[in-house]
Design a protein around this motif. Structure first.
Motif, PDB file in Angstrom:
ATOM      1  N   VAL A   7      52.922  44.950  39.308  1.00 27.38           N
ATOM      2  CA  VAL A   7      52.009  44.530  38.262  1.00 27.38           C
ATOM      3  C   VAL A   7      50.838  45.513  38.281  1.00 27.38           C
ATOM      4  O   VAL A   7      50.163  45.646  39.301  1.00 27.38           O
ATOM      5  CB  VAL A   7      51.524  43.084  38.520  1.00 27.38           C
ATOM      6  CG1 VAL A   7      50.479  42.676  37.509  1.00 27.38           C
ATOM      7  CG2 VAL A   7      52.703  42.131  38.506  1.00 27.38           C
ATOM      8  N   ALA A   9      47.280  46.577  36.816  1.00 26.06           N
ATOM      9  CA  ALA A   9      46.098  46.102  36.094  1.00 26.06           C
ATOM     10  C   ALA A   9      45.049  47.205  36.059  1.00 26.06           C
ATOM     11  O   ALA A   9      45.021  48.076  36.934  1.00 26.06           O
ATOM     12  CB  ALA A   9      45.534  44.863  36.775  1.00 26.06           C
ATOM     13  N   HIS A  10      44.194  47.141  35.069  1.00 29.59           N
ATOM     14  CA  HIS A  10      43.148  48.158  34.957  1.00 29.59           C
ATOM     15  C   HIS A  10      42.181  48.093  36.126  1.00 29.59           C
ATOM     16  O   HIS A  10      41.858  49.095  36.737  1.00 29.59           O
ATOM     17  CB  HIS A  10      42.388  48.003  33.633  1.00 29.59           C
ATOM     18  CG  HIS A  10      41.325  49.035  33.475  1.00 29.59           C
ATOM     19  ND1 HIS A  10      40.044  48.849  33.951  1.00 29.59           N
ATOM     20  CD2 HIS A  10      41.359  50.268  32.940  1.00 29.59           C
ATOM     21  CE1 HIS A  10      39.337  49.938  33.700  1.00 29.59           C
ATOM     22  NE2 HIS A  10      40.106  50.807  33.085  1.00 29.59           N
ATOM     23  N   HIS A  17      38.252  39.343  37.901  1.00 26.78           N
ATOM     24  CA  HIS A  17      39.410  40.063  37.336  1.00 26.78           C
ATOM     25  C   HIS A  17      40.517  40.180  38.376  1.00 26.78           C
ATOM     26  O   HIS A  17      41.657  39.782  38.127  1.00 26.78           O
ATOM     27  CB  HIS A  17      38.983  41.452  36.843  1.00 26.78           C
ATOM     28  CG  HIS A  17      40.139  42.326  36.471  1.00 26.78           C
ATOM     29  ND1 HIS A  17      40.822  42.173  35.293  1.00 26.78           N
ATOM     30  CD2 HIS A  17      40.744  43.333  37.133  1.00 26.78           C
ATOM     31  CE1 HIS A  17      41.794  43.063  35.237  1.00 26.78           C
ATOM     32  NE2 HIS A  17      41.765  43.781  36.339  1.00 26.78           N
ATOM     33  N   VAL A  21      44.310  38.476  38.482  1.00 31.81           N
ATOM     34  CA  VAL A  21      45.542  39.274  38.587  1.00 31.81           C
ATOM     35  C   VAL A  21      46.360  38.829  39.798  1.00 31.81           C
ATOM     36  O   VAL A  21      47.579  38.649  39.715  1.00 31.81           O
ATOM     37  CB  VAL A  21      45.217  40.778  38.643  1.00 31.81           C
ATOM     38  CG1 VAL A  21      46.469  41.602  38.943  1.00 31.81           C
ATOM     39  CG2 VAL A  21      44.576  41.226  37.327  1.00 31.81           C
ATOM     40  N   THR A  39      50.917  44.142  43.456  1.00 31.88           N
ATOM     41  CA  THR A  39      49.838  44.361  42.496  1.00 31.88           C
ATOM     42  C   THR A  39      49.120  45.658  42.823  1.00 31.88           C
ATOM     43  O   THR A  39      48.776  45.902  43.981  1.00 31.88           O
ATOM     44  CB  THR A  39      48.823  43.200  42.563  1.00 31.88           C
ATOM     45  OG1 THR A  39      49.509  41.977  42.323  1.00 31.88           O
ATOM     46  CG2 THR A  39      47.733  43.369  41.539  1.00 31.88           C
ATOM     47  N   PHE A  41      46.022  48.506  41.093  1.00 33.23           N
ATOM     48  CA  PHE A  41      44.961  48.663  40.098  1.00 33.23           C
ATOM     49  C   PHE A  41      44.738  50.142  39.796  1.00 33.23           C
ATOM     50  O   PHE A  41      44.863  50.997  40.670  1.00 33.23           O
ATOM     51  CB  PHE A  41      43.662  48.041  40.623  1.00 33.23           C
ATOM     52  CG  PHE A  41      43.761  46.554  40.826  1.00 33.23           C
ATOM     53  CD1 PHE A  41      43.472  45.688  39.784  1.00 33.23           C
ATOM     54  CD2 PHE A  41      44.156  46.021  42.046  1.00 33.23           C
ATOM     55  CE1 PHE A  41      43.572  44.309  39.955  1.00 33.23           C
ATOM     56  CE2 PHE A  41      44.253  44.653  42.235  1.00 33.23           C
ATOM     57  CZ  PHE A  41      43.967  43.800  41.187  1.00 33.23           C
ATOM     58  N   LEU A  72      49.623  45.241  32.712  1.00 32.15           N
ATOM     59  CA  LEU A  72      48.999  44.027  32.186  1.00 32.15           C
ATOM     60  C   LEU A  72      48.068  44.433  31.046  1.00 32.15           C
ATOM     61  O   LEU A  72      46.851  44.337  31.144  1.00 32.15           O
ATOM     62  CB  LEU A  72      48.228  43.288  33.282  1.00 32.15           C
ATOM     63  CG  LEU A  72      49.053  42.658  34.380  1.00 32.15           C
ATOM     64  CD1 LEU A  72      48.163  41.851  35.315  1.00 32.15           C
ATOM     65  CD2 LEU A  72      50.160  41.783  33.825  1.00 32.15           C
TER      66      LEU A  72
END
Length: 168
Positions: A7, A9-10, A17, A21, A39, A41, A72
């Motif tokens: 996953v 994410a920014h 945040h 996530v 996950t 980033f 995401l």
């Protein structure tokens, strides 16, 4: 070895945040117990996408590890078109034990509009308020015309379908 879902994410300076996530990743793990979910980033939070990919390559040892990177993101703006592919390409070149592919972005999706409407009702609006209520659909800005058009399209369709006074 089954593929690993990464996953992507920014990231944000706001700790909520990353917490959101990580909660999403936990939910996916609960729904798909046989699926490994990691996950990563792009910015601000850890672990970074390269850090996760480095770890997966080490853990895979001599075996090829299949990784599906799921952004995401709701639109194909700069991060989906440039940042994420660049990070994944660099890792693929550096880590031959990984086979990485990037999945599509999450939006636009009718599920998003359903979630937005539930939040409005939770905030106290009633269905009968639709004809007299304007809604502001706020999205992180993008200079990408395709991304801006997607958000404008979601707003126009939501207004047409749901009967809100206006959706901008």
């Amino acid at each position: 070895m089954p593929p690993v879902l990464l996953v992507v994410a920014h990231g944000s300076r706001d700790p909520r945040h990353a917490a959101t996530v990580h909660a999403l990743a936990r939910r996916v793990r609960a729904l798909r117990p046989g699926l490994r979910v990691e996950t990563g980033f792009l910015d601000f939070n850890t672990p970074s996408v390269p850090e996760v990919l480095d770890r997966l390559a080490r853990e895979g040892g001599p075996h090829v590890v299949e990784v599906v990177a799921q952004p995401l993101l709701l639109t194909r703006a700069f991060h989906a078109k440039a940042d994420i592919p660049a990070v994944l390409r660099e890792a693929s070149e550096r880590l031959p034990g990984l086979r990485i592919r990037q999945a599509g972005v999450l939006g636009p999706s009718p599920l998003l509009v359903g979630a937005l409407e539930r939040r409005l009702y939770e905030a106290g609006l009633a269905r009968s308020d639709r004809p007299s209520t304007g809604v502001v659909l706020a999205s992180a800005g993008s200079s990408d015309p395709e991304a801006a058009a997607v958000i404008a399209g979601i707003a126009a369709e939501w207004q047409r379908r749901a009967g809100w006074y206006a959706v901008r």
